[in-house]
Design a protein around this motif. Structure first.
Motif, PDB file in Angstrom:
ATOM      1  N   ASP A   1       0.970  -1.196  -0.087  1.00 51.46           N
ATOM      2  CA  ASP A   1      -0.077   0.379   0.014  1.00 51.46           C
ATOM      3  C   ASP A   1       0.967   1.068  -0.186  1.00 51.46           C
ATOM      4  O   ASP A   1       2.131   1.095   0.341  1.00 51.46           O
ATOM      5  CB  ASP A   1      -0.943   0.155   1.146  1.00 51.46           C
ATOM      6  N   ALA A   2       0.599   1.828  -0.654  1.00 59.19           N
ATOM      7  CA  ALA A   2       0.960   3.449  -0.686  1.00 59.19           C
ATOM      8  C   ALA A   2       0.394   4.590  -0.190  1.00 59.19           C
ATOM      9  O   ALA A   2      -1.431   4.095  -0.565  1.00 59.19           O
ATOM     10  CB  ALA A   2       1.446   3.856  -1.958  1.00 59.19           C
ATOM     11  N   VAL A   3      -0.153   5.628   0.521  1.00 68.70           N
ATOM     12  CA  VAL A   3      -0.393   7.266   0.313  1.00 68.70           C
ATOM     13  C   VAL A   3       0.130   8.204  -0.259  1.00 68.70           C
ATOM     14  O   VAL A   3       1.353   8.482  -0.050  1.00 68.70           O
ATOM     15  CB  VAL A   3      -1.113   6.894   2.103  1.00 68.70           C
ATOM     16  N   ALA A   4      -0.522   9.167  -1.195  1.00 73.30           N
ATOM     17  CA  ALA A   4      -0.222  10.110  -2.217  1.00 73.30           C
ATOM     18  C   ALA A   4      -0.908  11.210  -1.992  1.00 73.30           C
ATOM     19  O   ALA A   4      -1.870  10.936  -1.312  1.00 73.30           O
ATOM     20  CB  ALA A   4      -0.461   9.422  -3.801  1.00 73.30           C
ATOM     21  N   ARG A   5      -0.451  11.917  -1.379  1.00 68.09           N
ATOM     22  CA  ARG A   5      -0.584  13.105  -0.927  1.00 68.09           C
ATOM     23  C   ARG A   5      -0.718  14.159  -2.565  1.00 68.09           C
ATOM     24  O   ARG A   5       0.329  14.571  -3.326  1.00 68.09           O
ATOM     25  CB  ARG A   5       0.319  14.723  -0.306  1.00 68.09           C
ATOM     26  N   VAL A   6      -2.406  14.625  -2.527  1.00 70.72           N
ATOM     27  CA  VAL A   6      -2.193  15.566  -4.166  1.00 70.72           C
ATOM     28  C   VAL A   6      -2.904  16.536  -3.651  1.00 70.72           C
ATOM     29  O   VAL A   6      -3.717  16.916  -2.686  1.00 70.72           O
ATOM     30  CB  VAL A   6      -3.462  14.476  -5.066  1.00 70.72           C
ATOM     31  N   GLU A   7      -1.923  17.289  -4.945  1.00 71.98           N
ATOM     32  CA  GLU A   7      -2.291  19.122  -4.383  1.00 71.98           C
ATOM     33  C   GLU A   7      -3.269  19.283  -5.207  1.00 71.98           C
ATOM     34  O   GLU A   7      -3.592  20.515  -5.084  1.00 71.98           O
ATOM     35  CB  GLU A   7      -0.785  19.631  -4.448  1.00 71.98           C
ATOM     36  N   THR A   8      -3.009  18.674  -6.953  1.00 73.43           N
ATOM     37  CA  THR A   8      -4.011  19.491  -7.716  1.00 73.43           C
ATOM     38  C   THR A   8      -4.121  18.311  -8.761  1.00 73.43           C
ATOM     39  O   THR A   8      -3.665  17.624  -8.648  1.00 73.43           O
ATOM     40  CB  THR A   8      -3.403  20.742  -8.958  1.00 73.43           C
ATOM     41  N   GLY A   9      -5.585  18.907  -9.001  1.00 73.01           N
ATOM     42  CA  GLY A   9      -6.351  17.730 -10.045  1.00 73.01           C
ATOM     43  C   GLY A   9      -6.883  17.766 -10.922  1.00 73.01           C
ATOM     44  O   GLY A   9      -7.447  19.694 -10.890  1.00 73.01           O
TER      45      GLY A   9
END
Length: 57
Positions: free
Chosen positions: A27-35
């Protein structure tokens, strides 16, 4: 945390959802700033406005 949840064509809302967690070594958790929505979906993706976002996953 808040997440933009799409319910269907042209329908989306900001909802409270559980914080993501790493439960497995793969598993991994990613922080998304813009989409953004691109291609044929872009004209129909009418999301509610939000001034700032602390986290999106």
């Amino acid at each position: 945390m808040k997440a933009l949840v799409f319910q269907g064509r042209g329908q989306a809302s900001w909802q409270d959802v559980p914080d993501p967690a790493v439960d497995d070594a793969a598993d991994a958790v990613a922080r998304v700033e813009t989409g953004t929505a691109c291609g044929p979906m872009a004209p129909r993706a009418r999301a509610p406005a939000r001034r700032h976002t602390s986290r999106l996953v």
